[in-house]
Every structure is written in structure tokens, then in C-alpha cells.
Design an enzyme around this catalytic site. Sequence first.
Site, PDB file in Angstrom:
ATOM      1  CG  LEU A 256      -2.155  -0.904   1.179  1.00 18.33           C
ATOM      2  CD1 LEU A 256      -3.002  -0.764   2.451  1.00 18.33           C
ATOM      3  CD2 LEU A 256      -3.024  -0.621  -0.054  1.00 18.33           C
ATOM      4  CB  CYS A 266       6.739  -9.997 -12.141  1.00 18.68           C
ATOM      5  SG  CYS A 266       8.318 -10.833 -12.040  1.00 18.68           S
ATOM      6  CE  LYS A 326      12.075  -5.595  -6.113  1.00 23.72           C
ATOM      7  NZ  LYS A 326      11.327  -6.622  -5.427  1.00 23.72           N
TER       8      LYS A 326
HETATM    9  C1  UGA Z   1       6.774  -9.563  -7.779  1.00 25.00           C
HETATM   10  C2  UGA Z   1       6.034 -10.241  -6.625  1.00 25.00           C
HETATM   11  O1  UGA Z   1       6.079  -9.420  -5.461  1.00 25.00           O
HETATM   12  C3  UGA Z   1       6.643 -11.609  -6.319  1.00 25.00           C
HETATM   13  O2  UGA Z   1       5.867 -12.263  -5.318  1.00 25.00           O
HETATM   14  C4  UGA Z   1       6.645 -12.462  -7.598  1.00 25.00           C
HETATM   15  O3  UGA Z   1       7.237 -13.717  -7.392  1.00 25.00           O
HETATM   16  C5  UGA Z   1       7.409 -11.728  -8.683  1.00 25.00           C
HETATM   17  O4  UGA Z   1       6.798 -10.443  -8.909  1.00 25.00           O
HETATM   18  C6  UGA Z   1       7.390 -12.569  -9.911  1.00 25.00           C
HETATM   19  O5  UGA Z   1       6.298 -12.824 -10.436  1.00 25.00           O
HETATM   20  O6  UGA Z   1       8.440 -13.085 -10.304  1.00 25.00           O
HETATM   21  P1  UGA Z   1       9.040  -8.155  -8.003  1.00 25.00           P
HETATM   22  O7  UGA Z   1       8.587  -7.854  -9.402  1.00 25.00           O
HETATM   23  O8  UGA Z   1      10.445  -8.575  -7.761  1.00 25.00           O
HETATM   24  O9  UGA Z   1       8.103  -9.291  -7.342  1.00 25.00           O
HETATM   25  O10 UGA Z   1       8.858  -6.815  -7.175  1.00 25.00           O
HETATM   26  P2  UGA Z   1       7.874  -6.247  -6.040  1.00 25.00           P
HETATM   27  O11 UGA Z   1       8.623  -6.087  -4.798  1.00 25.00           O
HETATM   28  O12 UGA Z   1       6.603  -6.989  -5.982  1.00 25.00           O
HETATM   29  O13 UGA Z   1       7.590  -4.787  -6.640  1.00 25.00           O
HETATM   30  C7  UGA Z   1       6.969  -4.626  -7.918  1.00 25.00           C
HETATM   31  C8  UGA Z   1       6.737  -3.166  -8.209  1.00 25.00           C
HETATM   32  O14 UGA Z   1       5.709  -2.653  -7.374  1.00 25.00           O
HETATM   33  C9  UGA Z   1       7.964  -2.272  -7.979  1.00 25.00           C
HETATM   34  O15 UGA Z   1       8.086  -1.353  -9.052  1.00 25.00           O
HETATM   35  C10 UGA Z   1       7.644  -1.544  -6.685  1.00 25.00           C
HETATM   36  O16 UGA Z   1       8.229  -0.268  -6.607  1.00 25.00           O
HETATM   37  C11 UGA Z   1       6.128  -1.441  -6.779  1.00 25.00           C
HETATM   38  N1  UGA Z   1       5.456  -1.295  -5.469  1.00 25.00           N
HETATM   39  C12 UGA Z   1       5.510  -2.307  -4.558  1.00 25.00           C
HETATM   40  C13 UGA Z   1       4.760  -0.120  -5.186  1.00 25.00           C
HETATM   41  O17 UGA Z   1       4.699   0.813  -6.018  1.00 25.00           O
HETATM   42  N2  UGA Z   1       4.137  -0.024  -3.967  1.00 25.00           N
HETATM   43  C14 UGA Z   1       4.162  -1.008  -3.046  1.00 25.00           C
HETATM   44  O18 UGA Z   1       3.559  -0.835  -1.955  1.00 25.00           O
HETATM   45  C15 UGA Z   1       4.874  -2.178  -3.339  1.00 25.00           C
END
Ligand code: UGA
Length: 438
Positions: A256, A266, A326
Site C-alpha cells: 500500500l 512481472c 525498485k
Molecule cells: C513480484 C512479486 O512481489 C513476487 O511475489 C513475484 O514472485 C514476482 O513479482 C514474480 O512474479 O516473479 P518483483 O517484481 O520482484 O516481485 O517486485 P515487487 O517487490 O513486488 O515490486 C513490484 C513493483 O511494485 C515495484 O516497481 C515496486 O516499486 C512497486 N510497489 C511495490 C509499489 O509501487 N508499492 C508497493 O507498496 C509495493
Amino acid sequence: MKLAVIGVGHVGLVTAACMAADGHEVVGLDTDTSKVDSLRAGTVPWYEPDLQELVDKGAAAGFISYTTDFSEALDGVDVAFICVGTPMMDNGSPNLSYVQSVASSIARHARHPLVVVEKSTVPVRTGERIRQTLALESMAHGGEMHEVVSNPEFLREGTAIEDTLRPDRVVVGADSEHAHGVMRALYQPLLDRHGCPYVATDVKTAELIKHASNAFLATKISFINAVARICELAGADVEQVADAMGFDHRIGRAFLDAGLGYGGSCFPKDVEAFIHIAAELGYDFGMLRETDRINREAKAWPLHQLRRLLWNVNDKEIAVLGVAFKPGTDDVREAPAIEVVDALLDDGANVRLHDPVALDNVRERWPEVSFCGGVEEALRGAHAVITCTEWDEYAAITPERLRELLAYPVVVDARNVWSAEGLRKAGFTVASVGSPLT
Ligand code: UGA
């Protein structure tokens, strides 16, 4: 057990290293000879915390080796993991040709029946296609009959090792007792060490669990980004909204964080792929189209704010902090910062870009950008700064220091790295995500 991991990219190599850490003997195969050469020489060719150490340990114990040869990789293994890429095509569906090509190669080279595991993220019913390919190739070449399993990964880049060694759950979809038995034996060391739920399903259900999980998390992010827009208009504070929502255990605070939207290899791809496969099956997943629309809007937000605060941005010096999708990774695939920099360049701005680890991955893309080795170099004399990745080192910059470095006191904080209140008190004009526009 002895296993092959086909495709030693981000997911494959982490899978290989963690399986070796649990005592399995792993052969990693990749058709990219330079990657295999680098791994054989002991170097992981990208940045992922703790991965290099775990790979070194596995190699030293004799539990990990690498090859480009299918016959060598499949010799004597019980399980073959398919970990190749499924890049998005123009119509939003994933390109599954690499998965099919690996399945064909497995059938051609395996000398005994295998459990073939799809680890790559694929749409529901891909398992059926893999099974069909394996069967056709086996019939054509007089090979063995193999079983197909879906075993999605839930690892995040930046915490991939922790997520794999200590997952929230293990999901295994199989359509036979034998395949379930093999997979259970494979995961027994992990379950003995780290007692998490082990969810055994059929293949299609496991495939759907993966897409549903990623699409749900992406939707959570878009939801809070939409709330952020309302907070800006109403004069409320999205972080307090998210904190208070998060105290409700049915909601939870994770994912959030309002900001620049989701990127990476992903979420953007999986949301599109889920919309696509749902439509193919006859269901219009309109909610996910909205998730995607809000995410595009989030990526356009910084330039709107900059124009509001600076009027024209052409010929202005703009510091952009962060290009990785990220923190904790040098991956720039689908990074929201890419759209921000492209839009700034289209508007004629002079961009000074800093990122602690990811600059090498964008140097060739933007010859006109100034790549800054230090964050202060990027900030010094700039007319405004935009934060695109919430690296800790940015949060450590005080408002006073920022004021000394920037030419104009203008901040567009697209990742809420700094306290908007603190910046305002130090005399800045600030656009922060989800707080009153000043
Ligand atoms: C994501 C999932 O979290 C994993 O569970 C999954 O295994 C993976 O994809 C995959 O399918 O291989 P990932 O892409 O490494 O993992 O990164 P996340 O930490 O989920 O973040 C994704 C994006 O969402 C980033 O750009 C991050 O900045 C953004 N984000 C995340 C937000 O903007 N707000 C948040 O509160 C959380």
C-alpha cells in the site's frame, strides 16, 4: 535428488542455488554461452543480494554445475525445471515459444521419464500445451513419457534468496500421485527447515494461483495510487490512510505504498497476460484493465507536477534519482523511471541521472543524459529533482543539504522518500504523492 534447471536467469539461478542449499544436486542449463561461461568462472552476471555467496557455496560443495548441453543436463535427473523468459508480446499475451522450445528439447534429450516443472510464469492451461509438446516429440523420436507440474515462484527481486529459502507457501500443481510424491520429496528439506504451508493442487489451479497473486498485488498498488490522487485533491495524507487501513489484518499494510506505480519484469506483464487469458477463456477482467490504467497514470504524474511547478521544462536541468524499478536491484525492466526520463527528454529537459547500481543498464539507451556517479553531482545546480526509486541513500539527504545543492527549491517526490512537511519547512515547493499539492 538430482535436478536440472533450464534457464539460469533471475528465477532459474535463485532456484538452483536454493535447491543446492537444501542438499540437492543441480545442473543449470542456459543456451546463452556467455552467461554459462561467467557462472562457470564463478561470477553471477547481475546484482541480487546474497545470490553470489549462495552460488559460491553450492559450487564449492559440488552441488551446482552449468552446461549448455541438454543431454548432459538431463543425465540422471529426476526433475527438470523450466525457468525461461515469457516476454510480453504486442497484444499483451506472453510469448511462450521459449517454453515450448525447452519442452521439445527435454523430450528429445531425456533418456528416462522426468517430472517437468513449469516455474516460468505462464497462463492457465500452459501445462496442457507442455504436456502435448512433450508427448508429440516423444512419439516422433521414440522417447519417454514425462509428467508436467506447475510450481510457481513468489520471489521478489532484491529479496529473492530469503523469499525462496523461507517462502510464505509452496504451491505445487500436479495431475498424478507420482508427480506429487516426487515434488513433496524435493521440498521436504525446505519444509523440515521452514514449516510453511504446502499447497498441493492440480496443474491449472497452481497456474492460476500465480497470476491471481501478482494481479492482486498490482491491484492493491493501483488502488492506493488512486486513493493518493483523491488525497491530493482533497488535501488529505495517503500515508496515514494506508497506515490506518493496514492495521486491519484483513487488509494489511504491505503493497500500500503509493508512488510511481509498479514496474519490473512481472507485474506489468502478468496483469496484461491475465487480462488476455481471461478474455481468451471468455471473461472480461475489466478490473485489471483499470489496474493497468491507474498504473500508467501514476507514471505520468511526475511530469504533470514538474510542469505545474516549473512551467516549461525545456532546457531546465532536472535531477532524476533512481532508475531501478525498485531498490535492492539493478533491474530496469519496465522501470517507471524509464517513462519519466523519456518524457523529460521529449520535453527538452537536460536530465542528470543517478542510481547506485543500475546506470550501466541504461547508458546506451540515452546518449543525451548525464550519468552521475554521485547523488550530489546530480543535484548540484539542478532546477528540480524527481525521485523515482526509494534508495536509502536518498532518504539520508537532509532538506538543508538539498537546499544547498539545488538551484531552485523544487521537489517532485514520486516515491515519498522525504517528509513533505520537512521540505516545506525548509522552504521547498513540493509535490509528494498523496499529500496536498503546494
Ligand atoms: C513480484 C512479486 O512481489 C513476487 O511475489 C513475484 O514472485 C514476482 O513479482 C514474480 O512474479 O516473479 P518483483 O517484481 O520482484 O516481485 O517486485 P515487487 O517487490 O513486488 O515490486 C513490484 C513493483 O511494485 C515495484 O516497481 C515496486 O516499486 C512497486 N510497489 C511495490 C509499489 O509501487 N508499492 C508497493 O507498496 C509495493
